[in-house]
Design an enzyme around this catalytic site. Structure first.
Site, PDB file in Angstrom:
ATOM      1  N   ASP A 139       0.822  -1.227   0.057  1.00  0.00           N
ATOM      2  CA  ASP A 139       0.065  -0.049   0.063  1.00  0.00           C
ATOM      3  C   ASP A 139       0.757   1.048  -0.232  1.00  0.00           C
ATOM      4  O   ASP A 139       1.952   1.351   0.701  1.00  0.00           O
ATOM      5  CB  ASP A 139      -0.681   0.058   1.379  1.00  0.00           C
TER       6      ASP A 139
ATOM      7  N   HIS B  90       2.883   3.339  -8.816  1.00  0.00           N
ATOM      8  CA  HIS B  90       2.499   1.873  -9.245  1.00  0.00           C
ATOM      9  C   HIS B  90       3.548   1.339 -10.015  1.00  0.00           C
ATOM     10  O   HIS B  90       4.077   0.257  -9.764  1.00  0.00           O
ATOM     11  CB  HIS B  90       1.324   1.701  -9.875  1.00  0.00           C
TER      12      HIS B  90
ATOM     13  N   THR C 100     -10.682  -7.106  -5.531  1.00  0.00           N
ATOM     14  CA  THR C 100     -11.979  -6.983  -6.177  1.00  0.00           C
ATOM     15  C   THR C 100     -12.626  -5.645  -5.955  1.00  0.00           C
ATOM     16  O   THR C 100     -13.489  -5.293  -6.912  1.00  0.00           O
ATOM     17  CB  THR C 100     -12.732  -8.019  -5.655  1.00  0.00           C
ATOM     18  N   GLU C 101     -12.222  -4.826  -5.276  1.00  0.00           N
ATOM     19  CA  GLU C 101     -12.656  -3.599  -4.872  1.00  0.00           C
ATOM     20  C   GLU C 101     -11.758  -2.564  -5.611  1.00  0.00           C
ATOM     21  O   GLU C 101     -12.422  -1.322  -5.845  1.00  0.00           O
ATOM     22  CB  GLU C 101     -12.575  -3.099  -3.250  1.00  0.00           C
TER      23      GLU C 101
ATOM     24  N   TRP D 144     -11.546  -2.104  -8.853  1.00  0.00           N
ATOM     25  CA  TRP D 144     -12.285  -1.771 -10.124  1.00  0.00           C
ATOM     26  C   TRP D 144     -12.769  -0.424  -9.883  1.00  0.00           C
ATOM     27  O   TRP D 144     -13.204   0.077 -10.776  1.00  0.00           O
ATOM     28  CB  TRP D 144     -13.264  -2.934 -10.445  1.00  0.00           C
TER      29      TRP D 144
ATOM     30  N   LEU E 265      11.385 -20.542  -4.324  1.00  0.00           N
ATOM     31  CA  LEU E 265      10.267 -19.702  -4.004  1.00  0.00           C
ATOM     32  C   LEU E 265       9.011 -19.639  -4.796  1.00  0.00           C
ATOM     33  O   LEU E 265       9.083 -19.620  -6.020  1.00  0.00           O
ATOM     34  CB  LEU E 265      10.690 -17.993  -3.987  1.00  0.00           C
TER      35      LEU E 265
ATOM     36  N   ARG F 184      -5.151  -2.040   8.675  1.00  0.00           N
ATOM     37  CA  ARG F 184      -6.440  -2.815   8.324  1.00  0.00           C
ATOM     38  C   ARG F 184      -6.192  -3.953   7.373  1.00  0.00           C
ATOM     39  O   ARG F 184      -5.007  -3.949   6.647  1.00  0.00           O
ATOM     40  CB  ARG F 184      -7.557  -1.792   7.719  1.00  0.00           C
TER      41      ARG F 184
ATOM     42  N   GLU G  37       1.018 -13.559  12.383  1.00  0.00           N
ATOM     43  CA  GLU G  37       1.765 -12.280  12.896  1.00  0.00           C
ATOM     44  C   GLU G  37       1.561 -10.986  11.998  1.00  0.00           C
ATOM     45  O   GLU G  37       1.973 -11.286  10.690  1.00  0.00           O
ATOM     46  CB  GLU G  37       3.178 -12.743  13.099  1.00  0.00           C
TER      47      GLU G  37
HETATM   48  C1  FPP Z   1      -2.183   0.291  -3.160  1.00  0.00           C
HETATM   49  O1  FPP Z   1      -1.505   1.585  -3.112  1.00  0.00           O
HETATM   50  C2  FPP Z   1      -1.666  -0.422  -4.229  1.00  0.00           C
HETATM   51  C3  FPP Z   1      -2.340  -1.130  -5.444  1.00  0.00           C
HETATM   52  C4  FPP Z   1      -3.753  -0.927  -5.423  1.00  0.00           C
HETATM   53  C5  FPP Z   1      -1.497  -1.757  -6.204  1.00  0.00           C
HETATM   54  C6  FPP Z   1      -0.394  -2.560  -5.869  1.00  0.00           C
HETATM   55  C7  FPP Z   1       0.322  -3.023  -7.336  1.00  0.00           C
HETATM   56  C8  FPP Z   1       1.381  -2.907  -7.281  1.00  0.00           C
HETATM   57  C9  FPP Z   1       2.382  -2.514  -6.010  1.00  0.00           C
HETATM   58  C10 FPP Z   1       2.616  -3.257  -8.329  1.00  0.00           C
HETATM   59  C11 FPP Z   1       2.149  -4.770  -8.702  1.00  0.00           C
HETATM   60  C12 FPP Z   1       3.096  -5.100  -9.617  1.00  0.00           C
HETATM   61  C13 FPP Z   1       3.029  -6.329 -10.080  1.00  0.00           C
HETATM   62  C14 FPP Z   1       4.277  -6.837 -10.946  1.00  0.00           C
HETATM   63  C15 FPP Z   1       1.902  -7.013 -10.149  1.00  0.00           C
HETATM   64  P1  FPP Z   1      -2.631   2.771  -3.337  1.00  0.00           P
HETATM   65  O2  FPP Z   1      -2.567   3.008  -4.746  1.00  0.00           O
HETATM   66  O3  FPP Z   1      -3.787   2.576  -2.956  1.00  0.00           O
HETATM   67  O4  FPP Z   1      -1.952   3.841  -2.593  1.00  0.00           O
HETATM   68  P2  FPP Z   1      -2.391   5.191  -1.660  1.00  0.00           P
HETATM   69  O5  FPP Z   1      -3.359   4.405  -0.712  1.00  0.00           O
HETATM   70  O6  FPP Z   1      -1.347   6.004  -1.173  1.00  0.00           O
HETATM   71  O7  FPP Z   1      -3.400   5.883  -2.735  1.00  0.00           O
END
Ligand code: FPP
Length: 255
Positions: free
Chosen positions: A34, A51, A80-81, A83, A145, A208, A221
């Site tokens: 996040d 991202h 799923t949210e 979107w 892994l 959360r 944990e």
């Molecule tokens: C939440 O941060 C993050 C996501 C919804 C996307 C997570 C995806 C990646 C870290 C890249 C995935 C890479 C691959 C290879 C699948 P946010 O956008 O909600 O951040 P914010 O809360 O600061 O707005």
């Protein structure tokens, strides 16, 4: 070229490599990645940039997990949210697995990593699904892994679907309700072939679960950091593991 740090596993003991002691390494680490958006906004960049940097952190943490001796790494890449986000952001996020695998699949294969995914495959764009399916197929015999992407994943929907499938079997006379137990239920989840996560990491200071592996995390944990996902480092990953190693897991019993 193979990253020399990535290749360190098996050649140097975790202690020599300045990694957490080999004993009591969590077998399965799950991460809620996040803070991509806030990381970008703090730098005056568009959310997409966050991202994209988040994708680079995926590589770093995969390497770190492998070197630490973690067996399963599950990453919450899209819920799923999610979107509900603007279409342009969803489209960008859906391109990331393809880009990541185009860049890294070869190296993942060389490092014996097995790629998997869990979540609802319907609704995923064909380019996302095809990239993942190719990676899953090409790495299916790897024994190192397990890198498991949670993509279009939602825990409540997963559990409701499991209940529906169990009820359907019971109504059809294929299942005796007396035989329904935790094991049977867990066997109907996307994670049926994975052990429950031992350690959950969430970045960005949010405390959360956001509909992530609610059943599977019952006794995990939890470890939180204020650091945004794109800034997450191997050192922080090690810190989480070291903290995990200090915890006494009782699973409701006594030590
Ligand atoms: C939440 O941060 C993050 C996501 C919804 C996307 C997570 C995806 C990646 C870290 C890249 C995935 C890479 C691959 C290879 C699948 P946010 O956008 O909600 O951040 P914010 O809360 O600061 O707005």
């Amino acid at each position: 070229m193979i990253d020399r740090f990535w290749s360190r596993r098996g050649k140097t003991s975790p202690q020599e490599a300045d990694l957490p002691a080999g004993e009591n390494v969590p077998q399965h680490v799950a991460i809620i990645m996040d803070g991509n958006g806030r990381w970008a906004q703090n730098r005056g960049l568009p959310r997409f940039a966050g991202h994209h940097s988040g994708m680079k952190a995926v590589k770093k943490v995969t390497m770190a997990a492998d070197r630490a001796g973690v067996k399963y790494l599950t990453l919450y890449a899209f819920s799923t949210e999610n979107w509900k986000r603007p279409k342009s952001e969803v489209d960008f996020l859906m391109r990331l697995p393809q880009e990541f695998l185009a860049l890294e699949l070869e190296e993942l294969i060389e490092n014996n990593v097995q790629v998997r995914m869990m979540g609802y495959q319907e609704n995923l764009p064909s380019y996302t699904l095809e990239a993942l399916e190719e990676a899953i197929e090409k790495t299916k015999d790897n024994t190192g892994l397990v890198l498991n992407f949670a993509l279009n994943y939602g825990s409540r929907a997963e559990m409701v679907d499991a209940v529906r499938a169990i009820a359907t079997d019971a109504v059809a006379g294929q299942l005796n309700p007396d035989d329904i137990d935790e094991r049977l239920f867990a066997g109907r989840l996307f994670s049926s072939e994975l052990p429950d996560p031992d350690l959950l990491i969430r970045t960005s200071g949010e405390l959360r679960l956001s509909n992530f592996m609610l059943w599977q995390l019952a006794y995990s944990e939890l470890w939180f950091t204020d650091v945004y996902w794109p800034a997450f480092t191997e050192e922080l990953f090690q810190e989480a593991i070291t903290e995990y190693q200090r915890r006494a897991r009782r699973f409701g019993g006594l030590t």
